[in-house]
Design a protein around this motif. Structure first.
Motif, PDB file in Angstrom:
ATOM      1  N   ASP A 269     132.973  32.506 155.476  1.00 29.08           N
ATOM      2  CA  ASP A 269     131.827  31.637 155.222  1.00 29.08           C
ATOM      3  C   ASP A 269     131.379  31.782 153.774  1.00 29.08           C
ATOM      4  O   ASP A 269     131.284  32.900 153.250  1.00 29.08           O
ATOM      5  N   ALA A 270     131.103  30.669 153.123  1.00 21.65           N
ATOM      6  CA  ALA A 270     130.614  30.665 151.746  1.00 21.65           C
ATOM      7  C   ALA A 270     129.197  30.107 151.732  1.00 21.65           C
ATOM      8  O   ALA A 270     128.917  29.091 152.374  1.00 21.65           O
ATOM      9  N   TYR A 271     128.327  30.794 151.005  1.00 21.42           N
ATOM     10  CA  TYR A 271     126.914  30.411 150.937  1.00 21.42           C
ATOM     11  C   TYR A 271     126.515  30.092 149.502  1.00 21.42           C
ATOM     12  O   TYR A 271     126.916  30.787 148.565  1.00 21.42           O
ATOM     13  N   ALA A 272     125.704  29.068 149.347  1.00 17.14           N
ATOM     14  CA  ALA A 272     125.170  28.668 148.043  1.00 17.14           C
ATOM     15  C   ALA A 272     124.095  29.666 147.618  1.00 17.14           C
ATOM     16  O   ALA A 272     123.604  30.457 148.435  1.00 17.14           O
TER      17      ALA A 272
ATOM     18  N   LYS B 207     142.140  23.578 143.647  1.00 15.54           N
ATOM     19  CA  LYS B 207     141.729  22.881 144.866  1.00 15.54           C
ATOM     20  C   LYS B 207     140.523  23.520 145.548  1.00 15.54           C
ATOM     21  O   LYS B 207     140.162  23.129 146.646  1.00 15.54           O
ATOM     22  N   GLY B 208     139.922  24.520 144.941  1.00 13.09           N
ATOM     23  CA  GLY B 208     138.757  25.166 145.554  1.00 13.09           C
ATOM     24  C   GLY B 208     138.707  26.637 145.238  1.00 13.09           C
ATOM     25  O   GLY B 208     138.913  27.056 144.111  1.00 13.09           O
ATOM     26  N   LEU B 209     138.455  27.418 146.268  1.00  8.50           N
ATOM     27  CA  LEU B 209     138.286  28.854 146.120  1.00  8.50           C
ATOM     28  C   LEU B 209     139.223  29.537 147.115  1.00  8.50           C
ATOM     29  O   LEU B 209     139.139  29.285 148.316  1.00  8.50           O
ATOM     30  N   LEU B 210     140.131  30.366 146.627  1.00  6.15           N
ATOM     31  CA  LEU B 210     141.088  31.053 147.483  1.00  6.15           C
ATOM     32  C   LEU B 210     140.546  32.442 147.812  1.00  6.15           C
ATOM     33  O   LEU B 210     140.302  33.248 146.916  1.00  6.15           O
ATOM     34  N   VAL B 211     140.348  32.701 149.106  1.00  6.60           N
ATOM     35  CA  VAL B 211     139.863  34.002 149.570  1.00  6.60           C
ATOM     36  C   VAL B 211     141.035  34.691 150.262  1.00  6.60           C
ATOM     37  O   VAL B 211     141.648  34.126 151.167  1.00  6.60           O
ATOM     38  N   SER B 212     141.349  35.905 149.818  1.00  2.77           N
ATOM     39  CA  SER B 212     142.462  36.643 150.406  1.00  2.77           C
ATOM     40  C   SER B 212     142.090  38.104 150.530  1.00  2.77           C
ATOM     41  O   SER B 212     141.129  38.574 149.921  1.00  2.77           O
ATOM     42  N   GLY B 213     142.870  38.817 151.337  1.00  2.15           N
ATOM     43  CA  GLY B 213     142.621  40.235 151.515  1.00  2.15           C
ATOM     44  C   GLY B 213     143.557  40.844 152.523  1.00  2.15           C
ATOM     45  O   GLY B 213     144.594  40.259 152.858  1.00  2.15           O
TER      46      GLY B 213
ATOM     47  N   LEU C 215     124.862  27.362 154.000  1.00  8.85           N
ATOM     48  CA  LEU C 215     126.295  27.445 154.240  1.00  8.85           C
ATOM     49  C   LEU C 215     126.970  26.225 153.607  1.00  8.85           C
ATOM     50  O   LEU C 215     126.633  25.091 153.927  1.00  8.85           O
ATOM     51  N   VAL C 216     127.920  26.462 152.675  1.00  4.14           N
ATOM     52  CA  VAL C 216     128.577  25.342 151.998  1.00  4.14           C
ATOM     53  C   VAL C 216     130.048  25.199 152.384  1.00  4.14           C
ATOM     54  O   VAL C 216     130.646  24.158 152.118  1.00  4.14           O
ATOM     55  N   ALA C 217     130.627  26.229 153.009  1.00  2.00           N
ATOM     56  CA  ALA C 217     132.023  26.126 153.465  1.00  2.00           C
ATOM     57  C   ALA C 217     132.270  27.141 154.567  1.00  2.00           C
ATOM     58  O   ALA C 217     131.710  28.243 154.545  1.00  2.00           O
ATOM     59  N   HIS C 218     133.088  26.742 155.545  1.00  2.00           N
ATOM     60  CA  HIS C 218     133.461  27.632 156.652  1.00  2.00           C
ATOM     61  C   HIS C 218     134.912  27.364 157.012  1.00  2.00           C
ATOM     62  O   HIS C 218     135.308  26.210 157.168  1.00  2.00           O
ATOM     63  N   ARG C 219     135.689  28.422 157.112  1.00  2.00           N
ATOM     64  CA  ARG C 219     137.074  28.310 157.563  1.00  2.00           C
ATOM     65  C   ARG C 219     137.368  29.472 158.487  1.00  2.00           C
ATOM     66  O   ARG C 219     136.790  30.545 158.362  1.00  2.00           O
ATOM     67  N   THR C 220     138.276  29.242 159.399  1.00  2.00           N
ATOM     68  CA  THR C 220     138.755  30.270 160.311  1.00  2.00           C
ATOM     69  C   THR C 220     140.225  30.499 160.022  1.00  2.00           C
ATOM     70  O   THR C 220     140.969  29.553 159.763  1.00  2.00           O
ATOM     71  N   THR C 221     140.644  31.754 160.051  1.00  2.00           N
ATOM     72  CA  THR C 221     142.035  32.079 159.785  1.00  2.00           C
ATOM     73  C   THR C 221     142.440  33.300 160.591  1.00  2.00           C
ATOM     74  O   THR C 221     141.606  33.925 161.244  1.00  2.00           O
TER      75      THR C 221
ATOM     76  N   ARG D  81     127.731  33.812 147.658  1.00  2.00           N
ATOM     77  CA  ARG D  81     128.111  34.889 148.571  1.00  2.00           C
ATOM     78  C   ARG D  81     129.174  34.395 149.535  1.00  2.00           C
ATOM     79  O   ARG D  81     129.100  33.262 150.024  1.00  2.00           O
ATOM     80  N   ILE D  82     130.149  35.259 149.808  1.00  2.00           N
ATOM     81  CA  ILE D  82     131.196  34.979 150.792  1.00  2.00           C
ATOM     82  C   ILE D  82     131.184  36.098 151.817  1.00  2.00           C
ATOM     83  O   ILE D  82     131.144  37.277 151.454  1.00  2.00           O
ATOM     84  N   VAL D  83     131.219  35.725 153.101  1.00  2.00           N
ATOM     85  CA  VAL D  83     131.249  36.708 154.185  1.00  2.00           C
ATOM     86  C   VAL D  83     132.545  36.518 154.965  1.00  2.00           C
ATOM     87  O   VAL D  83     132.835  35.416 155.426  1.00  2.00           O
ATOM     88  N   VAL D  84     133.320  37.592 155.092  1.00  2.00           N
ATOM     89  CA  VAL D  84     134.542  37.604 155.900  1.00  2.00           C
ATOM     90  C   VAL D  84     134.259  38.496 157.100  1.00  2.00           C
ATOM     91  O   VAL D  84     133.905  39.662 156.936  1.00  2.00           O
ATOM     92  N   SER D  85     134.378  37.944 158.306  1.00  2.88           N
ATOM     93  CA  SER D  85     134.045  38.712 159.507  1.00  2.88           C
ATOM     94  C   SER D  85     135.112  38.530 160.576  1.00  2.88           C
ATOM     95  O   SER D  85     135.726  37.471 160.689  1.00  2.88           O
ATOM     96  N   HIS D  86     135.317  39.597 161.367  1.00  2.32           N
ATOM     97  CA  HIS D  86     136.278  39.562 162.462  1.00  2.32           C
ATOM     98  C   HIS D  86     135.549  39.273 163.758  1.00  2.32           C
ATOM     99  O   HIS D  86     134.460  39.791 164.011  1.00  2.32           O
ATOM    100  N   HIS D  87     136.154  38.425 164.589  1.00  2.00           N
ATOM    101  CA  HIS D  87     135.605  38.086 165.903  1.00  2.00           C
ATOM    102  C   HIS D  87     136.703  38.221 166.944  1.00  2.00           C
ATOM    103  O   HIS D  87     137.816  37.740 166.733  1.00  2.00           O
ATOM    104  N   GLN D  88     136.368  38.847 168.048  1.00  2.00           N
ATOM    105  CA  GLN D  88     137.302  38.961 169.164  1.00  2.00           C
ATOM    106  C   GLN D  88     137.504  37.590 169.781  1.00  2.00           C
ATOM    107  O   GLN D  88     136.633  36.731 169.714  1.00  2.00           O
TER     108      GLN D  88
END
Length: 124
Positions: free
Chosen positions: A63-66, A38-44, A71-77, A107-114
């Motif tokens: 965030d996933a970048y081509a 179903k896509g790309l599973l990002v975990s950590g 930017l080709v995909a963005h999700r918040t978790t 490229r995939i970027v995982v970032s924390h935001h307050q």
């Protein structure tokens, strides 16, 4: 000891580059990206930056970048588990599915935001 005729190991599959951006309050320990049907599973995993720091809220942006940099995909978790419980700093896991093929991502970027996720981020 005799040598066995074993098949060669599978070739390494080139995947997207993973970048983590921790904050002063939350450290992103690691991130993995695995293709699934179903896509790309990002975990950590994440953990408090220090045993004396309290993590009150916040979220992770994935965030996933081509290859072009678009930017080709963005999700918040959020992470699953308590970071502030007990003594020390305990890790907690996170996982999110991006609705994009692994072959379209460089490229995939995982970032924390307050704070909580706001509507302006959804427009990215």
């Amino acid at each position: 000891m005799a040598l066995m005729n074993l098949p060669p190991p599978p070739a390494a599959v080139a995947g997207p580059v993973l970048e983590t951006r921790s904050s002063p309050r939350l450290r992103i320990l690691w991130a993995h990206a695995n293709p699934d049907p179903k896509g790309l599973l990002v975990s950590g995993q994440v953990r408090r930056a220090s045993a004396t720091v309290v993590v009150a809220g916040g979220h992770l942006d994935v965030d996933a970048y081509a290859p072009t940099g678009a930017l080709v995909a963005h999700r918040t978790t959020r992470w699953n588990g308590l970071l502030n419980g007990g003594r020390g700093s305990h890790p907690a896991g996170y996982a999110v599915r991006l609705d994009v093929a692994a072959s379209d991502v460089a490229r995939i970027v995982v970032s924390h935001h307050q704070g909580e996720h706001d509507a302006t981020e959804a427009a990215r």
